[in-house]
Design an enzyme around this catalytic site. Sequence first.
Site, short mmCIF file in Angstrom:
data_model
loop_
_atom_site.label_atom_id
_atom_site.label_comp_id
_atom_site.label_asym_id
_atom_site.label_seq_id
_atom_site.Cartn_x
_atom_site.Cartn_y
_atom_site.Cartn_z
N HIS A 62 9.75 5.84 3.25
CA HIS A 62 10.31 6.82 2.31
C HIS A 62 9.20 7.73 1.80
O HIS A 62 8.02 7.47 2.02
CB HIS A 62 11.09 6.15 1.17
CG HIS A 62 10.26 5.34 0.22
ND1 HIS A 62 9.59 4.20 0.58
CD2 HIS A 62 9.99 5.53 -1.10
CE1 HIS A 62 8.96 3.70 -0.48
NE2 HIS A 62 9.18 4.48 -1.52
N HIS A 78 7.85 8.65 -1.15
CA HIS A 78 7.00 8.53 -2.33
C HIS A 78 5.51 8.54 -1.98
O HIS A 78 5.10 8.00 -0.96
CB HIS A 78 7.34 7.25 -3.12
CG HIS A 78 8.62 7.37 -3.89
ND1 HIS A 78 9.36 6.28 -4.29
CD2 HIS A 78 9.28 8.47 -4.34
CE1 HIS A 78 10.43 6.71 -4.95
NE2 HIS A 78 10.41 8.02 -4.99
N ASP A 88 2.96 6.96 -3.04
CA ASP A 88 2.24 5.70 -2.83
C ASP A 88 2.58 5.06 -1.47
O ASP A 88 2.11 3.96 -1.16
CB ASP A 88 2.50 4.72 -3.98
CG ASP A 88 3.94 4.28 -4.10
OD1 ASP A 88 4.83 5.16 -4.09
OD2 ASP A 88 4.20 3.06 -4.18
N HIS A 89 3.39 5.76 -0.66
CA HIS A 89 3.68 5.29 0.70
C HIS A 89 3.25 6.32 1.76
O HIS A 89 3.24 6.00 2.95
CB HIS A 89 5.18 4.98 0.86
CG HIS A 89 5.61 3.86 -0.06
ND1 HIS A 89 5.84 2.58 0.38
CD2 HIS A 89 5.77 3.84 -1.40
CE1 HIS A 89 6.15 1.82 -0.66
NE2 HIS A 89 6.11 2.56 -1.75
N HIS A 121 16.81 3.71 -3.49
CA HIS A 121 15.50 3.96 -4.15
C HIS A 121 15.15 5.44 -3.95
O HIS A 121 14.84 6.14 -4.90
CB HIS A 121 14.46 3.04 -3.52
CG HIS A 121 13.07 3.25 -4.03
ND1 HIS A 121 12.69 2.94 -5.32
CD2 HIS A 121 11.95 3.74 -3.43
CE1 HIS A 121 11.40 3.24 -5.48
NE2 HIS A 121 10.94 3.72 -4.35
N ASP A 150 10.54 0.00 -0.32
CA ASP A 150 10.85 -0.27 -1.73
C ASP A 150 12.34 -0.52 -1.94
O ASP A 150 12.88 -0.24 -3.01
CB ASP A 150 10.40 0.90 -2.61
CG ASP A 150 8.89 0.97 -2.76
OD1 ASP A 150 8.19 0.10 -2.20
OD2 ASP A 150 8.41 1.91 -3.44
N HIS A 203 5.54 -3.65 -2.37
CA HIS A 203 4.77 -3.95 -3.59
C HIS A 203 4.71 -5.44 -3.92
O HIS A 203 5.63 -6.19 -3.61
CB HIS A 203 5.40 -3.24 -4.80
CG HIS A 203 5.30 -1.76 -4.74
ND1 HIS A 203 4.27 -1.05 -5.30
CD2 HIS A 203 6.12 -0.84 -4.16
CE1 HIS A 203 4.46 0.24 -5.09
NE2 HIS A 203 5.57 0.40 -4.39
FE FE Z 1 6.38 2.31 -3.79
ZN ZN Z 2 8.87 4.12 -3.67
#
Ligand code: FE
Ligand code: ZN
Length: 256
Positions: free
Chosen positions: A57, A59, A61-62, A115, A134, A172
Amino acid sequence: MAALQIHQFPCLSDNFGVLIHDPATGMTASIDVPDAEPVRQALAAKGWKLTHILVTHHHADHTQGVLPLKSQTGCTVIGPKNEAAKIKGLDRTVGGGDSFDFGGARVEVLDTPGHTAGHITFYIPSAKVAFVGDTLFAIGCGRVIEGTPEMMWESLSRLAKLPGDTTIYCGHEYTQSNARFALGIEPGNAALVARAAEVDKLRAAGKPTLPTRLDVELETNPFLRPHIAAIRKQLGMETAADWEVFAEIRERKNRG
Ligand code: FE
Ligand code: ZN
């Protein structure tokens, strides 16, 4: 055919990096790239050469390490078609029902929105492994940010139908706080009580609690258990639909 090798390591504050490697062909994929440098170090430590990035996805942080790693390695980036516009560097977009070869293995794509609106899961039946980003966490699930609770419940239900012995890699390390919350939702679940103690032990030793296994989640993860009578009673929702019970649990987690 030699089995796929999988290497998980911590990234950023609580993300995971995951590499999958096919020894027969040398193909190596990074599942998301939370941060380019630790992924590069992991590749060097293993002596693996990156050929693919599989994005769950959009985001940051990915995905924030995708472009730097792609420019260094020339790897092919595959990601979700339903949010492709939000991800830089994609070479190929995929969605639910699509599949592609990775070395000797077949990777199946599942749509798991909620998400984010276009979130996907990569499932490799021959290796009994799923990379859920996530969507599902150990004893928890992702926040419903872009979708609706019904949508997220449908996505989790899709994952719940995979074989019980599927190993689940998540984005995570949230397990310890998830366990604390879950105990408030289902205090009488002996498997959950035992697992929470095990999680505390692992974290105290600085060890990851992931990957997990689907059958363990089905027994201990309240977000996969809205049909359980004890949970419904605890919430005063005996006659509600499963997705409504799920939505209430998610709402309580957001507040807690
Ligand atoms: Fe994440
Ligand atoms: Zn995420």
